[in-house]
Scaffold this motif. Structure first.
Motif, PDB file in Angstrom:
ATOM      1  N   UNK A 516       0.504  -1.313  -0.287  1.00  6.39           N
ATOM      2  CA  UNK A 516      -0.182  -0.030   0.541  1.00  6.39           C
ATOM      3  C   UNK A 516       1.329   1.177  -0.297  1.00  6.39           C
ATOM      4  N   UNK A 517       2.456   0.866   0.708  1.00  7.28           N
ATOM      5  CA  UNK A 517       3.116   2.253   0.643  1.00  7.28           C
ATOM      6  C   UNK A 517       3.291   2.406  -0.771  1.00  7.28           C
ATOM      7  N   UNK A 518       3.609   1.591  -1.315  1.00  6.13           N
ATOM      8  CA  UNK A 518       4.462   1.740  -2.714  1.00  6.13           C
ATOM      9  C   UNK A 518       3.804   2.067  -3.271  1.00  6.13           C
ATOM     10  N   UNK A 519       1.606   1.678  -3.577  1.00  3.90           N
ATOM     11  CA  UNK A 519       0.866   2.680  -4.397  1.00  3.90           C
ATOM     12  C   UNK A 519       0.429   3.329  -3.886  1.00  3.90           C
ATOM     13  N   UNK A 520       0.875   4.406  -2.723  1.00  5.44           N
ATOM     14  CA  UNK A 520       0.983   5.514  -2.262  1.00  5.44           C
ATOM     15  C   UNK A 520       2.144   6.195  -3.048  1.00  5.44           C
ATOM     16  N   UNK A 541      -8.102   6.775  -3.362  1.00  9.09           N
ATOM     17  CA  UNK A 541      -8.043   6.551  -1.375  1.00  9.09           C
ATOM     18  C   UNK A 541      -8.630   5.688  -2.074  1.00  9.09           C
ATOM     19  N   UNK A 542      -9.851   5.336  -3.529  1.00  9.72           N
ATOM     20  CA  UNK A 542     -11.164   4.060  -2.984  1.00  9.72           C
ATOM     21  C   UNK A 542     -10.021   2.622  -3.116  1.00  9.72           C
ATOM     22  N   UNK A 543      -9.229   3.230  -3.752  1.00  9.21           N
ATOM     23  CA  UNK A 543      -8.301   2.086  -3.875  1.00  9.21           C
ATOM     24  C   UNK A 543      -7.587   1.153  -3.083  1.00  9.21           C
ATOM     25  N   UNK A 544      -7.068   2.170  -1.670  1.00  6.41           N
ATOM     26  CA  UNK A 544      -6.214   1.744  -0.886  1.00  6.41           C
ATOM     27  C   UNK A 544      -7.131   1.241   0.212  1.00  6.41           C
ATOM     28  N   UNK A 545      -8.679   1.440   0.162  1.00  7.66           N
ATOM     29  CA  UNK A 545      -9.729   0.978   1.241  1.00  7.66           C
ATOM     30  C   UNK A 545      -9.630  -0.402   0.779  1.00  7.66           C
ATOM     31  N   UNK A 546     -10.036  -0.593  -0.035  1.00  5.67           N
ATOM     32  CA  UNK A 546      -9.924  -2.231  -0.672  1.00  5.67           C
ATOM     33  C   UNK A 546      -9.004  -3.029  -0.479  1.00  5.67           C
ATOM     34  N   UNK A 547      -7.781  -2.601  -0.988  1.00  3.30           N
ATOM     35  CA  UNK A 547      -6.624  -3.398  -1.526  1.00  3.30           C
ATOM     36  C   UNK A 547      -6.081  -3.276   0.205  1.00  3.30           C
ATOM     37  N   UNK A 548      -6.777  -3.016   1.373  1.00  7.39           N
ATOM     38  CA  UNK A 548      -6.664  -3.532   2.879  1.00  7.39           C
ATOM     39  C   UNK A 548      -6.651  -2.853   3.697  1.00  7.39           C
ATOM     40  N   UNK A 549      -6.563  -1.075   3.685  1.00  9.55           N
ATOM     41  CA  UNK A 549      -6.922  -0.378   3.956  1.00  9.55           C
ATOM     42  C   UNK A 549      -8.088  -0.149   5.108  1.00  9.55           C
ATOM     43  N   UNK A 550      -9.188  -0.508   4.235  1.00  6.96           N
ATOM     44  CA  UNK A 550      -9.706  -0.387   5.503  1.00  6.96           C
ATOM     45  C   UNK A 550      -9.820  -1.835   6.666  1.00  6.96           C
ATOM     46  N   UNK A 551      -9.751  -2.632   5.994  1.00 12.81           N
ATOM     47  CA  UNK A 551      -9.080  -4.262   7.186  1.00 12.81           C
ATOM     48  C   UNK A 551      -7.725  -3.521   8.029  1.00 12.81           C
ATOM     49  N   UNK A 552      -7.373  -2.777   7.431  1.00 11.56           N
ATOM     50  CA  UNK A 552      -5.739  -2.194   8.308  1.00 11.56           C
ATOM     51  C   UNK A 552      -6.814  -1.176   9.721  1.00 11.56           C
ATOM     52  N   UNK A 553      -7.083  -0.031   8.627  1.00 15.38           N
ATOM     53  CA  UNK A 553      -8.081   0.528   9.315  1.00 15.38           C
ATOM     54  C   UNK A 553      -8.884   0.141  11.212  1.00 15.38           C
ATOM     55  N   UNK A 554     -10.176  -1.193  10.010  1.00 12.61           N
ATOM     56  CA  UNK A 554     -10.693  -1.768  11.520  1.00 12.61           C
ATOM     57  C   UNK A 554      -9.331  -2.817  12.646  1.00 12.61           C
ATOM     58  N   UNK A 555      -8.640  -3.186  12.049  1.00 16.12           N
ATOM     59  CA  UNK A 555      -7.769  -3.827  13.152  1.00 16.12           C
ATOM     60  C   UNK A 555      -6.741  -2.615  13.793  1.00 16.12           C
ATOM     61  N   UNK A 556      -6.914  -1.350  13.951  1.00 16.56           N
ATOM     62  CA  UNK A 556      -6.315  -0.475  14.622  1.00 16.56           C
ATOM     63  C   UNK A 556      -6.854   0.492  15.374  1.00 16.56           C
ATOM     64  N   UNK A 557      -8.005   0.400  14.648  1.00 20.39           N
ATOM     65  CA  UNK A 557      -9.102   0.669  16.132  1.00 20.39           C
ATOM     66  C   UNK A 557      -9.630  -0.102  16.742  1.00 20.39           C
ATOM     67  N   UNK A 558      -9.540  -1.243  16.297  1.00 18.49           N
ATOM     68  CA  UNK A 558     -10.325  -2.077  17.308  1.00 18.49           C
ATOM     69  C   UNK A 558      -8.593  -2.701  18.373  1.00 18.49           C
TER      70      UNK A 558
END
Length: 558
Positions: A516-520, A541-558
């Motif tokens: 994701x960092x490389x993509x960014x 932004x949309x692609x970042x979320x789909x490629x794992x960003x949303x899951x990382x955000x959920x885990x970070x908040x958990x």
């Protein structure tokens, strides 16, 4: 005679309360007399060898293995190398430790080489890893639990250093309740990681330009530096705003520029609801990227920045081609210093990063520790890495060498003997404290009371004031208007923003964050160069979320 001075009484090193550890019945302030198992560990040759707490000597000697990353600009004393130097002699002669480097590579190659070693299972007794590697090795059961080892073998001062941030970095190294790594605390850590602006002051004067107060000022200065012949040599040979291809590393980064737009890439922030969100995908990034793309289109940013790392950018500075870039607190001491050596008429000034409206900026700060020293599961002497950390602090910070020269301080250009050590854990604000002490001593014209490292900086500044131009590097860093004056300003005004997530890497972060960092970075570079439109930021932004960003955000908040 060498005089020992404990950190708790040395004014320059008073930083934080000592780390509190639960007491064991067989331990004391100096550690225990036996390894954690209660039995001596065995060397490969079958001989037993143990130490009696912090700074004990192994008899017979032991050998431990590690791997190293070195800066390509590193130089060594004549006859010395990364394998044989002032530290390896101390290890062998005073502590019975032989440190063997399994391999040594340039810093740029370290992560790749290390991950090959991890994949093959061929790892050394101890090594430096990042958060993702720490999680991976912990999950695979490849690391020693250091909880008890640190309690038993860590010196009081080591424990104090590890608690400078109230234990935040130690928490980041804890996996399922076990301490799996020792945070690699940096001497220029904390608020000292904030970025600042380096400007050729003589070019400002030549063009009658004001000092930077806003982003618009930065743009005007950058534009004039590339279009109005700031060095007045009649040639079109200068650049505007310096950028390097890595965007977020070393001299010529864009972090400070982004921060001026209230944008914070590569870090987690709290939104208005208290939820953690990733800074790189927030709307504020868009305005900053759009401005950079306009600067590139107008020729204010070097067209070839995408093939220049920070070393190449430093060459442009040295050759009078570049007079404006964002950087960190130490850069003037070697990057701008080279330019001053080449051109004694060059003048540089350092400024806090600026905002769109001229209000104070909260610069983003690096994590207290991004890297950690870990020990391989089953290592013959898992406590040896902690002993090496004790040795570093004892000899580098807690020993006075006066009246003899300090053997670990640079004596020749580019030679830093203190950096040869494989396990370095430093006081976060020791240089900021030293700056303040030095300024007070200069005002009183009396530095006789200063201890290390303030006394070193004071002596250098006095020599510069007396006409020794070789000491110019000291004034750009520790002078009244040097880079530490900017850090002092940030600290006094409580400016600075840490990553809101300080835990160990989450599973999806460990698996996908690198890609994701490389993509960014690829997307940001394309937008700056005009190969992608600013509207493509929303697609990113949309692609970042789909490629794992949303899951990382959920885990970070958990």
């Amino acid at each position: 005679m060498k005089q020992k001075k404990r950190a708790l009484t040395a004014a320059s090193l008073l930083l934080a309360a000592a780390l509190t550890f639960s007491a064991c019945s067989n331990s004391n302030s100096g550690g225990t007399n036996a390894p954690p198992s209660g039995e001596p560990t065995e060397q490969n040759d079958g001989q037993a060898s143990a130490v009696t707490g912090p700074l004990g000597k192994y008899d017979p000697p032991i050998e431990v293995t590690t791997v190293r990353a070195v800066n390509q600009a590193f130089k060594y004393d004549e006859g010395k190398s990364i394998d044989h130097n002032i530290w390896t002699d101390i290890f062998k002669e005073q502590y019975g430790i032989n440190v063997k480097n399994m391999w040594v590579v340039d810093e740029s190659q370290y992560r790749q080489k290390l991950n090959i070693s991890i994949a093959s299972g061929d790892i050394p007794d101890f090594m430096s890893v990042n958060k993702e590697e720490l999680l991976r090795l912990s999950e695979e059961g490849q690391l020693e639990d250091l909880t008890q080892l640190l309690e038993q073998y860590g010196s009081d001062y080591l424990k104090e250093m590890l608690n400078q941030d109230n234990g935040t970095a130690l928490n980041a190294a804890t996996y399922e309740g076990k301490l799996m790594g020792i945070p690699q605390m940096q001497v220029n850590g904390g608020v000292s990681t904030a970025e600042m602006i380096y400007v050729r002051a003589d070019w400002l004067n030549n063009l009658n330009l004001p000092e930077p107060k806003t982003i618009d000022d930065i743009i005007k200065i950058a534009t004039a530096f590339v279009k109005d012949d700031p060095d007045q040599n009649g040639k079109d040979d200068t650049y505007g705003l310096g950028l390097n291809k890595d965007l977020f590393l070393q001299h010529g980064t864009v972090k400070g520029f982004f921060n001026g737009f209230n944008a914070y890439p590569d870090m987690w922030l709290k939104d208005d609801s208290g939820k953690l969100v990733y800074g790189s995908i927030q709307p504020e990034m868009k305005a900053a990227l759009e401005k950079l793309s306009l600067l590139y289109k107008d020729g204010v940013i070097d067209r070839e920045f995408t093939v220049k790392d920070w070393n190449k950018l430093a060459e442009d500075v040295a050759a009078d081609r570049l007079g404006l870039a964002y950087g960190n607190v130490s850069h003037g001491g070697f990057i701008q210093k080279t330019n001053k050596n080449n051109n004694p008429d060059a003048e540089w000034k350092v400024y806090p990063i600026v905002s769109v409206d001229g209000s104070p900026v909260n610069p983003q700060l690096s994590d207290t520790a991004n890297n950690f020293y870990v020990v391989k599961k089953g290592a013959n002497h898992p406590e040896a890495m902690i002993q090496l950390a004790n040795i570093y602090l004892e000899h580098y910070y807690l020993t006075s060498y006066a009246p003899e020269p300090n053997p670990f301080i640079s004596r020749d250009e580019g030679i830093f003997p203190g950096k040869y050590h494989p396990v370095q854990i430093d006081p976060l604000n020791v240089n900021l404290d030293a700056f303040r002490q030095v300024q007070d001593a200069l005002a009183k014209q009396d530095g006789s009371h200063l201890g290390f490292p303030a006394n070193v900086h004071y002596d250098r500044l006095k020599k510069y004031a007396e006409g020794d131009m070789e000491m110019w590097f000291a004034t750009i860093v520790f002078g009244a208007e040097g880079s530490y004056s900017v850090i002092d300003y940030y600290d006094n005004n409580k400016l600075g923003l840490y990553n809101a997530f300080q835990g160990a890497a989450t599973p999806t972060m460990s698996e996908k964050m690198a890609s994701l960092k490389k993509f960014q970075d690829e997307t940001f570079t394309k937008i700056i160069m005009g190969e992608a439109s600013i509207s493509d930021f929303d697609t990113f932004v949309d692609e970042w979320k789909k490629l794992g960003g949303d899951q990382i955000t959920a885990e970070v908040n958990e």
